[in-house]
Design a protein around this motif. Sequence first.
Motif, PDB file in Angstrom:
ATOM      1  N   ARG A 110       0.819  -1.211   0.000  1.00 27.91           N
ATOM      2  CA  ARG A 110       0.000   0.000   0.000  1.00 27.91           C
ATOM      3  C   ARG A 110       0.850   1.257   0.000  1.00 27.91           C
ATOM      4  NH1 ARG A 110      -3.811  -2.900   3.439  1.00 27.91           N
ATOM      5  NH2 ARG A 110      -5.433  -3.532   1.982  1.00 27.91           N
ATOM      6  N   ASP A 111       2.085   1.129   0.416  1.00 30.63           N
ATOM      7  CA  ASP A 111       2.974   2.283   0.401  1.00 30.63           C
ATOM      8  C   ASP A 111       4.388   1.762   0.598  1.00 30.63           C
ATOM      9  OD1 ASP A 111       4.087   4.894   0.569  1.00 30.63           O
ATOM     10  OD2 ASP A 111       2.220   5.636   1.412  1.00 30.63           O
ATOM     11  N   ALA A 113       7.850   1.486   2.994  1.00 30.00           N
ATOM     12  CA  ALA A 113       7.897   1.103   4.401  1.00 30.00           C
ATOM     13  C   ALA A 113       7.703   2.299   5.325  1.00 30.00           C
ATOM     14  CB  ALA A 113       9.229   0.412   4.714  1.00 30.00           C
ATOM     15  N   PHE A 114       8.332   3.434   4.995  1.00 22.01           N
ATOM     16  CA  PHE A 114       8.276   4.605   5.873  1.00 22.01           C
ATOM     17  C   PHE A 114       7.792   5.821   5.088  1.00 22.01           C
ATOM     18  CE2 PHE A 114      12.035   1.986   6.994  1.00 22.01           C
ATOM     19  CZ  PHE A 114      11.506   1.383   8.124  1.00 22.01           C
ATOM     20  N   ALA A 183      14.029  -1.554   3.189  1.00 21.85           N
ATOM     21  CA  ALA A 183      13.025  -2.092   4.115  1.00 21.85           C
ATOM     22  C   ALA A 183      11.762  -2.497   3.363  1.00 21.85           C
ATOM     23  CB  ALA A 183      12.707  -1.057   5.193  1.00 21.85           C
ATOM     24  N   ARG A 187      10.330  -6.361   3.434  1.00 25.99           N
ATOM     25  CA  ARG A 187       9.228  -6.701   4.328  1.00 25.99           C
ATOM     26  C   ARG A 187       7.829  -6.379   3.799  1.00 25.99           C
ATOM     27  NH1 ARG A 187      11.781  -9.922   6.077  1.00 25.99           N
ATOM     28  NH2 ARG A 187      12.839 -10.077   8.082  1.00 25.99           N
ATOM     29  N   MET A 188       7.719  -5.737   2.639  1.00 25.05           N
ATOM     30  CA  MET A 188       6.397  -5.309   2.192  1.00 25.05           C
ATOM     31  C   MET A 188       5.883  -6.115   1.008  1.00 25.05           C
ATOM     32  SD  MET A 188       5.940  -2.707   4.312  1.00 25.05           S
ATOM     33  CE  MET A 188       4.713  -1.604   3.670  1.00 25.05           C
ATOM     34  N   HIS A 519      -4.783   4.043  -1.851  1.00 19.89           N
ATOM     35  CA  HIS A 519      -3.993   3.046  -1.133  1.00 19.89           C
ATOM     36  C   HIS A 519      -3.698   1.821  -2.002  1.00 19.89           C
ATOM     37  CE1 HIS A 519      -4.018   5.398   2.456  1.00 19.89           C
ATOM     38  NE2 HIS A 519      -5.328   5.472   2.436  1.00 19.89           N
ATOM     39  N   HIS A 522      -7.133  -2.687  -2.637  1.00 23.60           N
ATOM     40  CA  HIS A 522      -8.128  -2.878  -1.589  1.00 23.60           C
ATOM     41  C   HIS A 522      -7.767  -4.102  -0.777  1.00 23.60           C
ATOM     42  CE1 HIS A 522     -10.570   0.329  -2.848  1.00 23.60           C
ATOM     43  NE2 HIS A 522     -10.820  -0.185  -4.034  1.00 23.60           N
ATOM     44  N   GLU A 523      -7.414  -5.124  -1.499  1.00 27.36           N
ATOM     45  CA  GLU A 523      -6.997  -6.338  -0.833  1.00 27.36           C
ATOM     46  C   GLU A 523      -5.613  -6.674  -1.346  1.00 27.36           C
ATOM     47  OE1 GLU A 523      -9.369 -10.250  -0.645  1.00 27.36           O
ATOM     48  OE2 GLU A 523     -10.776  -8.578  -0.608  1.00 27.36           O
TER      49      GLU A 523
ATOM     50  N   MET B   1     -13.220  -6.984   3.718  1.00 28.49           N
ATOM     51  CA  MET B   1     -12.210  -6.102   3.123  1.00 28.49           C
ATOM     52  C   MET B   1     -11.460  -5.364   4.218  1.00 28.49           C
ATOM     53  SD  MET B   1     -12.660  -3.339   0.118  1.00 28.49           S
ATOM     54  CE  MET B   1     -13.953  -4.088  -0.815  1.00 28.49           C
ATOM     55  N   SER B   2     -10.224  -5.747   4.401  1.00 28.52           N
ATOM     56  CA  SER B   2      -9.446  -5.089   5.456  1.00 28.52           C
ATOM     57  C   SER B   2      -8.843  -3.841   4.858  1.00 28.52           C
ATOM     58  CB  SER B   2      -8.335  -6.013   5.938  1.00 28.52           C
ATOM     59  OG  SER B   2      -7.425  -6.234   4.887  1.00 28.52           O
ATOM     60  N   ASP B   3      -9.631  -2.819   4.754  1.00 29.38           N
ATOM     61  CA  ASP B   3      -9.164  -1.679   3.971  1.00 29.38           C
ATOM     62  C   ASP B   3      -8.228  -0.774   4.747  1.00 29.38           C
ATOM     63  OD1 ASP B   3      -8.886  -0.509   1.604  1.00 29.38           O
ATOM     64  OD2 ASP B   3     -10.558   0.870   1.843  1.00 29.38           O
ATOM     65  N   ALA B   4      -7.825   0.240   4.006  1.00 30.40           N
ATOM     66  CA  ALA B   4      -6.622   0.985   4.332  1.00 30.40           C
ATOM     67  C   ALA B   4      -6.658   1.793   5.619  1.00 30.40           C
ATOM     68  CB  ALA B   4      -6.305   1.914   3.176  1.00 30.40           C
ATOM     69  N   HIS B  12      -1.449   2.450   8.278  1.00 31.20           N
ATOM     70  CA  HIS B  12      -2.378   2.015   7.237  1.00 31.20           C
ATOM     71  C   HIS B  12      -1.769   1.071   6.222  1.00 31.20           C
ATOM     72  CE1 HIS B  12      -0.299   5.249   5.014  1.00 31.20           C
ATOM     73  NE2 HIS B  12      -0.604   4.538   3.961  1.00 31.20           N
ATOM     74  N   HIS B  13      -0.452   1.161   6.029  1.00 30.23           N
ATOM     75  CA  HIS B  13       0.118   0.385   4.923  1.00 30.23           C
ATOM     76  C   HIS B  13       0.687  -0.950   5.360  1.00 30.23           C
ATOM     77  CE1 HIS B  13       3.174   2.854   6.720  1.00 30.23           C
ATOM     78  NE2 HIS B  13       4.130   2.243   6.087  1.00 30.23           N
ATOM     79  N   PHE B  14       0.488  -1.314   6.626  1.00 34.47           N
ATOM     80  CA  PHE B  14       0.947  -2.629   7.079  1.00 34.47           C
ATOM     81  C   PHE B  14      -0.243  -3.543   7.309  1.00 34.47           C
ATOM     82  CE2 PHE B  14       4.514   0.060   8.549  1.00 34.47           C
ATOM     83  CZ  PHE B  14       5.519  -0.556   7.825  1.00 34.47           C
ATOM     84  N   GLU B  15       0.021  -4.840   7.184  1.00 37.09           N
ATOM     85  CA  GLU B  15      -1.034  -5.829   7.402  1.00 37.09           C
ATOM     86  C   GLU B  15      -1.089  -6.254   8.859  1.00 37.09           C
ATOM     87  OE1 GLU B  15      -3.311  -7.321   4.735  1.00 37.09           O
ATOM     88  OE2 GLU B  15      -2.729  -5.241   4.465  1.00 37.09           O
ATOM     89  N   GLN B  19       4.645  -7.396  10.994  1.00 39.28           N
ATOM     90  CA  GLN B  19       5.269  -6.867   9.777  1.00 39.28           C
ATOM     91  C   GLN B  19       5.795  -5.455  10.026  1.00 39.28           C
ATOM     92  OE1 GLN B  19       2.614  -5.735   6.656  1.00 39.28           O
ATOM     93  NE2 GLN B  19       4.116  -6.080   5.045  1.00 39.28           N
ATOM     94  N   GLU B  22       9.003  -5.651  12.194  1.00 37.61           N
ATOM     95  CA  GLU B  22      10.166  -6.135  11.445  1.00 37.61           C
ATOM     96  C   GLU B  22      10.662  -5.069  10.480  1.00 37.61           C
ATOM     97  OE1 GLU B  22       8.844  -9.631   9.541  1.00 37.61           O
ATOM     98  OE2 GLU B  22       9.317 -10.933  11.234  1.00 37.61           O
ATOM     99  N   THR B  23       9.704  -4.354   9.866  1.00 34.16           N
ATOM    100  CA  THR B  23      10.090  -3.332   8.896  1.00 34.16           C
ATOM    101  C   THR B  23      10.863  -2.215   9.579  1.00 34.16           C
ATOM    102  OG1 THR B  23       8.060  -3.858   7.733  1.00 34.16           O
ATOM    103  CG2 THR B  23       9.207  -1.872   7.052  1.00 34.16           C
TER     104      THR B  23
END
Lengths: 542, 222
Positions: A110-111, A113-114, A183, A187-188, A519, A522-523, B1-4, B12-15, B19, B22-23
């Motif tokens: 989605r993006d 790491a930082f 990173a 990890r992403m 983002h 979505h999934e 939907m596990s949205d943002a 928001h950008h990690f699951e 994670q 670790e990042t």
Amino acid sequence: MTAASKQHASTKESNYLTAGYGVRSWLLTVDHKRIALLYLISLTTFFSVGGLFAVLIRLELLTPQGDLFQSETYNKLFTMHGIFMVFFFLVPSIPAVLGNFFLPLMIGARDVAFPKLNLLSWYVYAAGGLVTLFAMFAGGVDTGWTFYAPYSSTYANSHVILAALGIFITGFSSILTGVNFIATTHRMRAPGLTWMRLPLFVWANYATSLIMVLGTPVIAVTILLVAIERLLHVGIFDPALGGDPILFQHLFWFYSHPAVYIMILPGMGVMSEIVACFTRKRIFGYKIVAMSSLAIAILGFLVWGHHMFVSGQSMYAGFVFSLLSMLVAVPSAIKVFNWTATMYRGSITFATPMLYALGFIGLFTIGGLTGIFLAAMALDIHVHDTYFVVAHFHYVMVGGMVMAYLGGLHFYWPKMFGRMYHEGLAKVAAVMIFIGFNLTFFPQFLLGYLGMPRRYHVYDEDFQVLNVLSTAGASVLGLGFALPICYLIFSLKFGKKVGDNPWDAAGLEWTISSPPYEHNFHEIPEVTEEAYDYGKREAARV
Amino acid sequence: MSDATHTGPLAHHFETLEQQNETSAIGMWAFLVQEVMFFGGMFACYIVYRHMYPTAFLEGSAHLDPLLGGINTAVLLGSSLTMALAVRAAQLGKRGQTALLIGATVVLGLVFFGVKYFEYAEKWHHGLVPGLHWAPTGNPDPHLHIFFALYFIMTGMHALHMVIGFVLMAFVGVRALRGRYSPENYIGVEVLGLYWHFVDLVWIFLFPLLYLLSAHLGGGAH
């Protein structure tokens, strides 16, 4: 890529361009796609500034006499050209624009790491650029982009500290981007996206990031030492104060040679994407192309001494550096051969990105092979500090990196903005750039071989014909660069709308909408295939 | 939907938190690699000039007080201990203790600065600051200023990194007090710890290279 169908469910949803309006929504964004566009605008600005200096240089060199500028002014012109083009365009170019935009998309993230660090890196970059611009308006620098001590640290009568400060600051932007990409890549990645399934663009940017993280701090500390010596007159590099100027050259090239690979590896990554898409084939020898990126990153750190064959460094060091420099040509050559092998029996379409890619293969090969000439010590002593060297690195930097950057920009433009540029104009521009480039720089190989030294604005009359040819070529090249700026901007408003995958390309970035959602996914998609799955696509089409 | 839009500590950008942790860790490690190269450039200069001017380095080192340097080494090692304990406290979810230990780390860092100030002032007093106040007495080695230039640049850069550490510790300390960390999510404290240990480690190299030369090599010559 199971999520692809669901992604289309809500087409009315706002994309990253419409997710917020106003200056604030841009200047405080942490969206990697918007940050990429911020970079795109600032990079284009600095490229234009650097280009302007090139115009003045080529104008002066039309005639053997110095008619437009004094020597001092001319020194500043080529210095500022080098500084802006190297530190503010080439080093950040593909990683900061295409890397920022597409690295997360390609790995299903989605993006980066930082995200906040990513925005900070743009601000740092812009701040460094402004300081350097200020140095330019205050009177400029005349040391050459290489800042050789003790001239830079003691004798130069220009704004060395300001310009050095600008470069020092910008260095942090490189480091932050490098840390972020490392990173992110580690990890992403989406589930199922193993290292050996990564697009080669990701591999190339990963290798580049390693160089950024390992090399940039060394130039930072070197510049810092120059500034301290200049400010306080303590002995560090100035031999009159007991310092060692050769040490400066070692430290400088320890970064600046690997930096050459910062300036070409991401271009090689773009090349793999384009060649695969427009030949409809998986990249030949995927693994070895991926590994050759790492090999270049590692070997690139062991060759810096080839800039110093005439500096008085040990002869034995010269042997070793010469040998290693020839070795680093091997992974580069592997890439060129593998792209060529990919094209063999592929169904090639000559769309604009592919024209740039083909240009890259030819020009980079010339740039690379003349690099081997220069790595051979005996020949290097003949052509050292001549236009041969100038031509060589412009074939790599412009013929390689700028071609790849433009190719990548054309390839990804419809994804970034959802609109297509004018294909006819784009082809004309690509051909103009190719012809203009060769006309500018091929004569410089001859000039250098005949003995015309670089960095002088007065030259022997025998050299004029070739210099006039070069300036004529530069005019064509300049127009060629101006064209894309016009039609690409035009296309933002009037370009034909395109679907999510106008090139029918493989890769996660093409499975989402154009322009992408805020983002991205979505999934988070699950990856079940290797990269460049063009074989299956072509089979399905039949 | 596990949205943002997640809530809580997960960006928001990690699951998953795992994670995200670790990042962050890998990001800090990559940053520290960069730091190694930054100080590496200075150490390279040190090696070259010590090789060129061994006597100047011996003489310069004799001007430094190994006792004060030793005290500062102990103080910094102590601060690494408090930092490590702060990470431990964060792991256990003890927010007050975490903040307290981070505070203790800052205090030890300031003690280091106190000693360092005393040392710098003494160098100034003896005219051993190249560029600003250079008037060494006696019959100094002609290249003594190079040793001191490196001494001030290297210890100065180290001190700058400590100052940055203080800023980070203030930030993390306040967050710890506000209960922003938990046994599942203490990565902020952990990466701060990594950074601080690195700063400590730089000093572990600086101390013998600058302070102990004359005690080691000079002693052998007698």
